[in-house]
Design a protein around this motif. Structure first.
Motif, PDB file in Angstrom:
ATOM      1  N   GLU A 129       0.813  -1.220   0.000  1.00 27.83           N
ATOM      2  CA  GLU A 129       0.000   0.000   0.000  1.00 27.83           C
ATOM      3  C   GLU A 129       0.846   1.269   0.000  1.00 27.83           C
ATOM      4  N   PHE A 130       2.131   1.145   0.335  1.00 24.42           N
ATOM      5  CA  PHE A 130       2.981   2.327   0.465  1.00 24.42           C
ATOM      6  C   PHE A 130       4.120   2.331  -0.550  1.00 24.42           C
ATOM      7  N   ARG A 131       4.107   1.409  -1.515  1.00 23.32           N
ATOM      8  CA  ARG A 131       5.212   1.336  -2.472  1.00 23.32           C
ATOM      9  C   ARG A 131       5.131   2.413  -3.547  1.00 23.32           C
ATOM     10  N   ARG A 132       3.959   2.990  -3.743  1.00 22.92           N
ATOM     11  CA  ARG A 132       3.793   3.995  -4.787  1.00 22.92           C
ATOM     12  C   ARG A 132       3.694   5.403  -4.199  1.00 22.92           C
ATOM     13  N   THR A 133       4.325   5.599  -3.043  1.00 19.29           N
ATOM     14  CA  THR A 133       4.243   6.900  -2.375  1.00 19.29           C
ATOM     15  C   THR A 133       5.471   7.763  -2.633  1.00 19.29           C
ATOM     16  N   GLY A 134       6.241   7.426  -3.659  1.00 17.91           N
ATOM     17  CA  GLY A 134       7.392   8.252  -4.007  1.00 17.91           C
ATOM     18  C   GLY A 134       8.508   8.241  -2.992  1.00 17.91           C
ATOM     19  N   GLY A 135       8.709   7.146  -2.316  1.00 15.00           N
ATOM     20  CA  GLY A 135       9.795   7.044  -1.349  1.00 15.00           C
ATOM     21  C   GLY A 135       9.458   7.596   0.018  1.00 15.00           C
ATOM     22  N   ALA A 136       8.167   7.826   0.300  1.00 15.42           N
ATOM     23  CA  ALA A 136       7.761   8.399   1.588  1.00 15.42           C
ATOM     24  C   ALA A 136       8.105   7.491   2.756  1.00 15.42           C
ATOM     25  N   ILE A 137       8.195   6.191   2.518  1.00 11.77           N
ATOM     26  CA  ILE A 137       8.604   5.229   3.553  1.00 11.77           C
ATOM     27  C   ILE A 137      10.047   4.808   3.329  1.00 11.77           C
ATOM     28  N   LEU A 138      10.409   4.560   2.079  1.00  8.84           N
ATOM     29  CA  LEU A 138      11.737   4.022   1.761  1.00  8.84           C
ATOM     30  C   LEU A 138      12.867   4.963   2.160  1.00  8.84           C
ATOM     31  N   PHE A 139      12.785   6.230   1.789  1.00 13.20           N
ATOM     32  CA  PHE A 139      13.890   7.148   2.081  1.00 13.20           C
ATOM     33  C   PHE A 139      14.059   7.413   3.583  1.00 13.20           C
ATOM     34  N   PRO A 140      12.989   7.649   4.363  1.00 15.61           N
ATOM     35  CA  PRO A 140      13.193   7.776   5.814  1.00 15.61           C
ATOM     36  C   PRO A 140      13.781   6.518   6.441  1.00 15.61           C
ATOM     37  N   LEU A 141      13.366   5.354   5.945  1.00 13.46           N
ATOM     38  CA  LEU A 141      13.886   4.095   6.474  1.00 13.46           C
ATOM     39  C   LEU A 141      15.371   3.963   6.169  1.00 13.46           C
ATOM     40  N   MET A 142      15.776   4.354   4.959  1.00  6.92           N
ATOM     41  CA  MET A 142      17.185   4.264   4.584  1.00  6.92           C
ATOM     42  C   MET A 142      18.013   5.320   5.311  1.00  6.92           C
ATOM     43  N   LYS A 143      17.418   6.480   5.571  1.00  2.00           N
ATOM     44  CA  LYS A 143      18.134   7.500   6.342  1.00  2.00           C
ATOM     45  C   LYS A 143      18.405   6.998   7.758  1.00  2.00           C
ATOM     46  N   PHE A 144      17.397   6.413   8.374  1.00  3.38           N
ATOM     47  CA  PHE A 144      17.567   5.858   9.712  1.00  3.38           C
ATOM     48  C   PHE A 144      18.630   4.775   9.699  1.00  3.38           C
ATOM     49  N   MET A 145      18.602   3.919   8.680  1.00  2.00           N
ATOM     50  CA  MET A 145      19.592   2.854   8.561  1.00  2.00           C
ATOM     51  C   MET A 145      21.006   3.426   8.491  1.00  2.00           C
ATOM     52  N   ARG A 146      21.216   4.451   7.668  1.00  2.00           N
ATOM     53  CA  ARG A 146      22.553   5.030   7.546  1.00  2.00           C
ATOM     54  C   ARG A 146      23.001   5.636   8.875  1.00  2.00           C
ATOM     55  N   GLU A 147      22.120   6.402   9.524  1.00  3.06           N
ATOM     56  CA  GLU A 147      22.475   7.022  10.798  1.00  3.06           C
ATOM     57  C   GLU A 147      22.765   5.969  11.871  1.00  3.06           C
ATOM     58  N   TYR A 148      21.959   4.949  11.897  1.00  3.72           N
ATOM     59  CA  TYR A 148      22.147   3.906  12.903  1.00  3.72           C
ATOM     60  C   TYR A 148      23.489   3.203  12.701  1.00  3.72           C
ATOM     61  N   CYS A 149      23.804   2.872  11.452  1.00  7.39           N
ATOM     62  CA  CYS A 149      25.071   2.183  11.160  1.00  7.39           C
ATOM     63  C   CYS A 149      26.265   3.057  11.517  1.00  7.39           C
ATOM     64  N   ALA A 150      26.212   4.323  11.179  1.00  6.72           N
ATOM     65  CA  ALA A 150      27.352   5.214  11.389  1.00  6.72           C
ATOM     66  C   ALA A 150      27.500   5.640  12.844  1.00  6.72           C
ATOM     67  N   GLU A 151      26.378   5.867  13.541  1.00 11.09           N
ATOM     68  CA  GLU A 151      26.440   6.462  14.875  1.00 11.09           C
ATOM     69  C   GLU A 151      26.280   5.463  16.012  1.00 11.09           C
ATOM     70  N   TYR A 152      25.649   4.326  15.746  1.00  8.68           N
ATOM     71  CA  TYR A 152      25.350   3.388  16.830  1.00  8.68           C
ATOM     72  C   TYR A 152      25.915   1.985  16.601  1.00  8.68           C
ATOM     73  N   PHE A 153      26.059   1.594  15.350  1.00  3.20           N
ATOM     74  CA  PHE A 153      26.367   0.193  15.033  1.00  3.20           C
ATOM     75  C   PHE A 153      27.838  -0.038  14.723  1.00  3.20           C
ATOM     76  N   ASP A 154      28.670   1.041  14.846  1.00  2.00           N
ATOM     77  CA  ASP A 154      30.112   0.915  14.638  1.00  2.00           C
ATOM     78  C   ASP A 154      30.419   0.332  13.267  1.00  2.00           C
ATOM     79  N   THR A 155      29.873   0.951  12.220  1.00  2.00           N
ATOM     80  CA  THR A 155      29.972   0.409  10.867  1.00  2.00           C
ATOM     81  C   THR A 155      30.616   1.414   9.920  1.00  2.00           C
ATOM     82  N   ARG A 156      31.522   0.937   9.094  1.00  3.94           N
ATOM     83  CA  ARG A 156      32.089   1.775   8.034  1.00  3.94           C
ATOM     84  C   ARG A 156      31.555   1.378   6.660  1.00  3.94           C
ATOM     85  N   HIS A 157      31.478   0.068   6.399  1.00  2.57           N
ATOM     86  CA  HIS A 157      31.083  -0.400   5.070  1.00  2.57           C
ATOM     87  C   HIS A 157      29.711  -1.065   5.098  1.00  2.57           C
ATOM     88  N   LEU A 158      28.874  -0.707   4.147  1.00  6.06           N
ATOM     89  CA  LEU A 158      27.618  -1.407   3.936  1.00  6.06           C
ATOM     90  C   LEU A 158      27.773  -2.303   2.710  1.00  6.06           C
TER      91      LEU A 158
END
Length: 429
Positions: free
Chosen positions: A147-176
Motif C-alpha cells: 500500500e505504500f510502495r507507490r508513495t514516491g519514497g515516503a517510507i523508503l527514504f526515511p527508512l534508509m536514512k535511519f539505517m545510515r544514521e544507525y550504522c554510522a552512529e550506533y552500530f560501529d559500521t564503516r562499510h555497507l
C-alpha cells in the motif's frame, strides 16, 4: 479475468520500456534516476522509525518481508507467513521498522559480522572491502508494504536514512554491503552511489531462493563527500546529501543507551522461542556447530530452555573464555612512564571484559608496559584502571592492543555486570 490481463499487459509494457531504457548510455540513465529522487524533508508526523523490538513489531516486519520475497520469487511461501532466518536470532542483527499510524509498513535488517558471518559470504568475495579497514554490515530484508510502495519514497527514504544514521552512529559500521537483483542494481549505483563488488552476476544466490544477484558496497566514511558532489546543489526534495547527512528527522526514535555498546539485541528467551521454535523450525534445523555457537552467545541461564539441543559432542573448537567479552565503542587514554616521563596515548576501545579490554591505537605501543587507563564507558561513566599491555595484533584495519586490568574499579564492574545481566538492550537503557 480482464483485470488479470490488464495487469499482465502493464507488467509486460514496463519490462519492454525498461529494456529500451537500458540501451541508453550510463551517462544518461544515472542522472535520470537521480532526478527521480523525492525525499520529503518534513515527513508526515504519523510516520515513526524505530528498532523493532516487540513481538507484534517483529512479526509484522517478518510478514511484510515474507510477502515481498514470495511475490518477487525470492522464497517459497512459508506456513508461518513470515520470513525468518538464523541471522534474525543474533544479537548482532538489528531490524528497523517504519510505522504509520501505529502500523508497521516497512522494514530493513542490518547484520553485523557475527559467529555465522554474513549471508553474502556464501556467494561474494568481500576481501577488497575488508582491506580498507573498518566494520562491515550487510543490509538485508528490505521491504515496504504494498500500500505504500507507490508513495514516491515516503517510507523508503526515511527508512534508509535511519539505517545510515544507525550504522554510522550506533552500530560501529564503516562499510555497507548488499545483494540485490540485477534488475535493480543500477538504482543503487545511481541513486546511492553503491559500487559493485564484482562485475559478474551470481547466477544462483541461495539466500534468495536461487535467484540471480549482484553484490554492492558503500563506504560510509566517504559517502558524505560523494553525495554532496552529486546532490549538493539540488532543491530540498531532491537533495539526498542534505537529507541523509544534515537533516534531523523528529520521526526517528533513536536507541537510548547508558553505555557505549554497539549492539541493540531484542530477542528475549520468549521471543527467541516464539519465532525460531514455535512459528518456524530455524533453531532445531541448525547443525551441531551452529547450535554450539548459539549456546556460546546466549550463555545466560534464562535462554537454556529454548536453545536447541546438540545431537553429538558439544566440543566444536570454540571454548568459552574465562570472562565474556562485550562489544563496545568508546574513547580512552592510557598513560605510561617512559624514561621517567609520563606519556599519554589515545585509545579507541572496541571490546571489554571484567579482566581487560581491547583497543586500537594509531601510535605504536610497546608490550609489557604498566600504566593507567581512563575509559569513558558511557555518558558520565568514566573508569580509571591500572593496566598492563599484554598483546598486539596488526591487521589491515589497524593496530589493536590487549590490556589486562590489575583491579577493575567500581564503574568498570558496574558496566560489566550490567552487560552480563542484561538480556536485551532495553535492560541497559
Amino acid at each position: 479475468m480482464s483485470q488479470i490481463r490488464r495487469s499482465s499487459f502493464r507488467k509486460s509494457l514496463h519490462q519492454q520500456l525498461r529494456g529500451l531504457f537500458r540501451k541508453f548510455p550510463q551517462s544518461i540513465r544515472f542522472p535520470f534516476y537521480r532526478r527521480m529522487v523525492d525525499c520529503d524533508p518534513a515527513p508526515d508526523s504519523r510516520l515513526e522509525l524505530k528498532i523493532a523490538e516487540s513481538q507484534e513489531e517483529l512479526e509484522a516486519c517478518f510478514q511484510i518481508l515474507h510477502d515481498a520475497y514470495v511475490s518477487s520469487g525470492f522464497m517459497k511461501p512459508h506456513p508461518s507467513g513470515m520470513r525468518v532466518t538464523i541471522y534474525h536470532a543474533l544479537p548482532t542483527t538489528t531490524t528497523l521498522c517504519a510505522k504509520f499510524d501505529g502500523r508497521v509498513v516497512g522494514t530493513i535488517s542490518i547484520i553485523r559480522e557475527g559467529v555465522f558471518g554474513f549471508p553474502m559470504q556464501s556467494a561474494f568475495d568481500l576481501t577488497q572491502v575488508r582491506a580498507k579497514g573498518g566494520k562491515i554490515a550487510e543490509i538485508s530484508a528490505l521491504a515496504v508494504h504494498p500500500e505504500f510502495r507507490r508513495t514516491g519514497g515516503a517510507i523508503l527514504f526515511p527508512l534508509m536514512k535511519f539505517m545510515r544514521e544507525y550504522c554510522a552512529e550506533y552500530f560501529d559500521t564503516r562499510h555497507l554491503v548488499i545483494a540485490v537483483n540485477p534488475d535493480r542494481i543500477e538504482l543503487y549505483e545511481a541513486v546511492l552511489y553503491c559500487e559493485r563488488l564484482q562485475e559478474n552476476v551470481v547466477d544462483r544466490y541461495d539466500f534468495a531462493n536461487g535467484a540471480p544477484a549482484v553484490g554492492a558496497t558503500l563506504d560510509l566514511r566517504t559517502a558524505s563527500a560523494v553525495f554532496k558532489q552529486g546532490y549538493g546543489r539540488r532543491p530540498p526534495r531532491k537533495n539526498l546529501h542534505r537529507y541523509f547527512f544534515e537533516l534531523t528527522l523528529p520521526n526517528i526514535k533513536r536507541p537510548s543507551r547508558k553505555y557505549f555498546t554497539t549492539n541493540d539485541p531484542v530477542m528475549t528467551p520468549e521471543l527467541l522461542d516464539y519465532f525460531f521454535n514455535q512459528r518456524t523450525q530455524v533453531l532445531p534445523q541448525l547443525d551441531d556447530r551452529k547450535k554450539s555457537l548459539l549456546w556460546s552467545i546466549y550463555d545466560q541461564v534464562e535462554y537454556r530452555p529454548v536453545l536447541p539441543l546438540m545431537q553429538g559432542s558439544a566440543d566444536h573448537g570454540h571454548p568459552l573464555r574465562r570472562h565474556q567479552r562485550y562489544s563496545i565503542r568508546c574513547p580512552g587514554t592510557v598513560e605510561f612512564d617512559l624514561g621517567g616521563q609520563k606519556q599519554s596515548f589515545v585509545l579507541d576501545v572496541i571490546e571489554i571484559s571484567l579482566s581487560g579490554f581491547q583497543a586500537e591505537s594509531k601510535i605504536s605501543l610497546s608490550l609489557e608496559q604498566d600504566g593507567w587507563a581512563e575509559i569513558d564507558l558511557g555518558h558520565n561513566k568514566r573508569s580509571r584502571v591500572e593496566v598492563r599491555l599484554v598483546r598486539h595484533r596488526e591487521t589491515e584495519a589497524g593496530n589493536f592492543y590487549g590490556f589486562k586490568l590489575s583491579d577493575p574499579d567500581q564503574t568498570w564492574r558496574e558496566c560489566v555486570a550490567a552487560l552480563e545481566m542484561s538480556l536485551t538492550s532495553g535492560d541497559l537503557a
